[in-house]
Design a protein around this motif. Structure first.
Motif, PDB file in Angstrom:
ATOM      1  N   GLY A   1       0.828  -1.201   0.000  1.00 26.09           N
ATOM      2  CA  GLY A   1       0.000   0.000   0.000  1.00 26.09           C
ATOM      3  C   GLY A   1       0.859   1.246   0.000  1.00 26.09           C
ATOM      4  N   ASN A   2       0.326   2.319  -0.554  1.00 27.01           N
ATOM      5  CA  ASN A   2       1.012   3.618  -0.605  1.00 27.01           C
ATOM      6  C   ASN A   2       0.002   4.661  -0.142  1.00 27.01           C
ATOM      7  N   TRP A   3       0.191   5.130   1.077  1.00 25.75           N
ATOM      8  CA  TRP A   3      -0.778   6.088   1.633  1.00 25.75           C
ATOM      9  C   TRP A   3      -0.634   7.492   1.077  1.00 25.75           C
ATOM     10  N   LYS A   4       0.484   7.784   0.420  1.00 26.80           N
ATOM     11  CA  LYS A   4       0.744   9.153  -0.058  1.00 26.80           C
ATOM     12  C   LYS A   4       0.640  10.122   1.127  1.00 26.80           C
ATOM     13  N   MET A   5       0.207  11.378   0.899  1.00 27.23           N
ATOM     14  CA  MET A   5       0.158  12.314   2.036  1.00 27.23           C
ATOM     15  C   MET A   5      -1.227  12.239   2.684  1.00 27.23           C
TER      16      MET A   5
ATOM     17  N   TYR B   1       5.361  -1.092 -12.180  1.00 26.24           N
ATOM     18  CA  TYR B   1       4.951  -0.395 -13.398  1.00 26.24           C
ATOM     19  C   TYR B   1       3.677   0.378 -13.090  1.00 26.24           C
ATOM     20  N   GLU B   2       3.783   1.694 -13.140  1.00 26.94           N
ATOM     21  CA  GLU B   2       2.635   2.543 -12.832  1.00 26.94           C
ATOM     22  C   GLU B   2       2.426   3.561 -13.947  1.00 26.94           C
ATOM     23  N   PRO B   3       1.576   3.226 -14.929  1.00 30.25           N
ATOM     24  CA  PRO B   3       1.299   4.214 -15.975  1.00 30.25           C
ATOM     25  C   PRO B   3       0.621   5.438 -15.343  1.00 30.25           C
TER      26      PRO B   3
ATOM     27  N   GLY C   1      11.147   6.834  -6.550  1.00 27.86           N
ATOM     28  CA  GLY C   1      10.846   7.295  -7.906  1.00 27.86           C
ATOM     29  C   GLY C   1       9.383   7.219  -8.281  1.00 27.86           C
ATOM     30  N   HIS C   2       8.492   7.325  -7.290  1.00 26.39           N
ATOM     31  CA  HIS C   2       7.069   7.378  -7.618  1.00 26.39           C
ATOM     32  C   HIS C   2       6.831   8.545  -8.578  1.00 26.39           C
ATOM     33  N   SER C   3       5.890   8.400  -9.483  1.00 24.03           N
ATOM     34  CA  SER C   3       5.683   9.447 -10.499  1.00 24.03           C
ATOM     35  C   SER C   3       5.337  10.791  -9.867  1.00 24.03           C
TER      36      SER C   3
ATOM     37  N   TRP D   1      -1.299   7.695 -16.324  1.00 22.52           N
ATOM     38  CA  TRP D   1      -2.695   7.953 -16.665  1.00 22.52           C
ATOM     39  C   TRP D   1      -3.649   7.026 -15.909  1.00 22.52           C
ATOM     40  N   ALA D   2      -3.121   6.037 -15.218  1.00 20.23           N
ATOM     41  CA  ALA D   2      -3.989   5.115 -14.459  1.00 20.23           C
ATOM     42  C   ALA D   2      -3.932   5.391 -12.963  1.00 20.23           C
ATOM     43  N   ILE D   3      -3.052   6.311 -12.549  1.00 18.04           N
ATOM     44  CA  ILE D   3      -2.887   6.560 -11.105  1.00 18.04           C
ATOM     45  C   ILE D   3      -3.956   7.518 -10.610  1.00 18.04           C
ATOM     46  N   GLY D   4      -4.725   7.061  -9.642  1.00 18.57           N
ATOM     47  CA  GLY D   4      -5.716   7.931  -9.007  1.00 18.57           C
ATOM     48  C   GLY D   4      -6.869   8.307  -9.909  1.00 18.57           C
ATOM     49  N   THR D   5      -6.981   7.641 -11.052  1.00 15.52           N
ATOM     50  CA  THR D   5      -8.042   8.001 -11.998  1.00 15.52           C
ATOM     51  C   THR D   5      -9.246   7.077 -11.863  1.00 15.52           C
TER      52      THR D   5
ATOM     53  N   ALA E   1       0.975  -5.969  -6.550  1.00 12.71           N
ATOM     54  CA  ALA E   1       0.408  -4.652  -6.847  1.00 12.71           C
ATOM     55  C   ALA E   1       0.921  -3.602  -5.881  1.00 12.71           C
ATOM     56  N   LEU E   2       0.979  -2.364  -6.382  1.00  7.34           N
ATOM     57  CA  LEU E   2       1.241  -1.198  -5.535  1.00  7.34           C
ATOM     58  C   LEU E   2      -0.083  -0.423  -5.527  1.00  7.34           C
ATOM     59  N   VAL E   3      -0.634  -0.260  -4.354  1.00 11.15           N
ATOM     60  CA  VAL E   3      -2.026   0.193  -4.220  1.00 11.15           C
ATOM     61  C   VAL E   3      -2.068   1.535  -3.502  1.00 11.15           C
ATOM     62  N   GLY E   4      -2.597   2.553  -4.169  1.00 10.82           N
ATOM     63  CA  GLY E   4      -2.709   3.869  -3.549  1.00 10.82           C
ATOM     64  C   GLY E   4      -4.009   4.002  -2.773  1.00 10.82           C
ATOM     65  N   GLY E   5      -4.972   4.682  -3.368  1.00 14.29           N
ATOM     66  CA  GLY E   5      -6.225   5.021  -2.689  1.00 14.29           C
ATOM     67  C   GLY E   5      -6.873   3.859  -1.942  1.00 14.29           C
ATOM     68  N   ALA E   6      -6.924   2.691  -2.573  1.00 13.11           N
ATOM     69  CA  ALA E   6      -7.627   1.559  -1.959  1.00 13.11           C
ATOM     70  C   ALA E   6      -6.892   0.993  -0.745  1.00 13.11           C
TER      71      ALA E   6
ATOM     72  N   GLY F   1       0.767  -0.944 -10.660  1.00 15.41           N
ATOM     73  CA  GLY F   1       0.097   0.055  -9.833  1.00 15.41           C
ATOM     74  C   GLY F   1      -0.681   1.032 -10.683  1.00 15.41           C
ATOM     75  N   GLY F   2      -1.812   1.466 -10.166  1.00  8.86           N
ATOM     76  CA  GLY F   2      -2.672   2.424 -10.866  1.00  8.86           C
ATOM     77  C   GLY F   2      -4.100   1.964 -10.803  1.00  8.86           C
ATOM     78  N   SER F   3      -4.853   2.533  -9.822  1.00  9.48           N
ATOM     79  CA  SER F   3      -6.281   2.238  -9.672  1.00  9.48           C
ATOM     80  C   SER F   3      -6.579   0.757  -9.427  1.00  9.48           C
ATOM     81  N   VAL F   4      -5.679   0.071  -8.706  1.00 13.56           N
ATOM     82  CA  VAL F   4      -5.984  -1.311  -8.307  1.00 13.56           C
ATOM     83  C   VAL F   4      -6.991  -1.256  -7.164  1.00 13.56           C
TER      84      VAL F   4
HETATM   85  P1  PGA Z   1      -3.877   4.571  -6.968  1.00 10.78           P
HETATM   86  O1  PGA Z   1      -2.336   4.974  -6.766  1.00 10.78           O
HETATM   87  O2  PGA Z   1      -4.023   3.132  -6.568  1.00 10.78           O
HETATM   88  O3  PGA Z   1      -4.634   5.511  -6.048  1.00 10.78           O
HETATM   89  O4  PGA Z   1      -4.203   4.793  -8.411  1.00 10.78           O
HETATM   90  C1  PGA Z   1      -1.307   4.066  -7.068  1.00 10.78           C
HETATM   91  C2  PGA Z   1       0.022   4.688  -6.755  1.00 10.78           C
HETATM   92  O5  PGA Z   1       0.198   5.898  -6.966  1.00 10.78           O
HETATM   93  O6  PGA Z   1       0.942   3.996  -6.262  1.00 10.78           O
END
Ligand code: PGA
Length: 256
Positions: free
Chosen positions: A9-13, A173-175, A101-103, A177-181, A237-242, A217-220
């Motif tokens: 998981g990646n909680w971000k800020m 691999y985190e495209p 190196g997160h985008s 355009w798929a992150i947080g969308t 998977a690398l999981v942000g929001g979820a 990673g990206g909207s998993v």
């Molecule tokens: P997301 O973020 O799951 O919220 O799209 C993934 C990430 O930025 O690692």
């Protein structure tokens, strides 16, 4: 070669001390009821690494789970670097993993391929397991530059830090355009890029390259995790929001 899947998981800020405590209690309860069957990790803002690690240390260790950080300084030696947090400090605080190196670091905070390579080297030198993020923007994808971008980002690290710095770690691999969308990449987008990453890793070193997990990673989310995790060369998977919700994160970890 069989690789143990890894979901991080990646909680971000996001988060608070209270959120760390309740997430830890919920995730532990779920894992103790039924082990997720994969390695797991949670990367949090640096101030929450120690409180998170304390909830999973000693007798409270949860098999296969490791706390982590979301970034790290590229400076290895202590010194006059106001605001920086070194890899050794993160290890001291109990971190096992470190996203590098997160985008969002690359695009919002100016991290170049060279800086990212130094960060991977610093993380590895201190005993952190780096999770190197690579991925293309929508413009790069539309211009047919996906492969070139991902290989440039990966080669910068392999060239400067060496593949051994990624052994025990992972590539995500985190495209962009798929992150947080809310819209994850499709199988046809994911498969060729993961194959390219695998081939670059094994060309650098067959044994080490076969062992490195490649995460998507990206909207998993729970609804799409099983489909993504079953693709070839997708080892987790690398999981942000979820990941902010322990239940959703656990459902992703157990998705088959
Ligand atoms: P997301 O973020 O799951 O919220 O799209 C993934 C990430 O930025 O690692």
């Amino acid at each position: 070669m069989s690789r143990t899947p890894l979901v991080v998981g990646n909680w971000k800020m996001n988060g608070s001390l209270g959120a760390v405590a309740s997430w830890a209690a919920s995730f532990r309860a779920l894992c103790e009821e039924a082990a997720p069957g994969c390695e797991t990790g949670l990367c949090v803002p640096s101030v929450y690494v120690q409180p998170l690690a304390a909830l999973f240390s000693g007798e409270r260790a949860l098999p296969g789970f490791g706390p982590g950080a979301e970034t790290v300084s590229d400076r290895e030696e202590p010194g006059a670097f106001t605001g920086e947090v070194s890899a050794a400090m993160l290890r001291d605080a109990g971190a096992c993993w470190c996203i590098v190196g997160h985008s969002e670091r690359r695009t919002l905070f100016g991290e170049t391929d060279e800086v990212v390579a130094r960060k991977v080297a610093a993380a590895h030198a201190a005993g952190l397991r780096p999770i190197l993020c690579v991925g293309e923007t929508l413009e790069e994808r539309e211009a047919g530059k996906t492969r070139r971008t991902v290989l440039r980002q990966l080669d910068a690290v392999l060239g400067a830090a060496g593949i051994s710095a990624l052994a025990g770690g992972a590539v995500a691999y985190e495209p962009l355009w798929a992150i947080g969308t809310g819209k994850a990449a499709g199988a046809e987008d994911i498969k060729p890029v993961h194959a390219v990453i695998r081939s670059a890793l094994t060309q650098a070193d067959r044994t080490i390259g076969e062992g490195i997990r490649i995460l998507y990673g990206g909207s998993v989310k729970p609804a799409n995790a099983a489909g993504i995790l079953s693709l070839p060369n997708v080892d987790g998977a690398l999981v942000g929001g979820a990941s902010l919700d322990a239940g959703n994160f656990y459902r992703i970890c157990t998705a088959r």
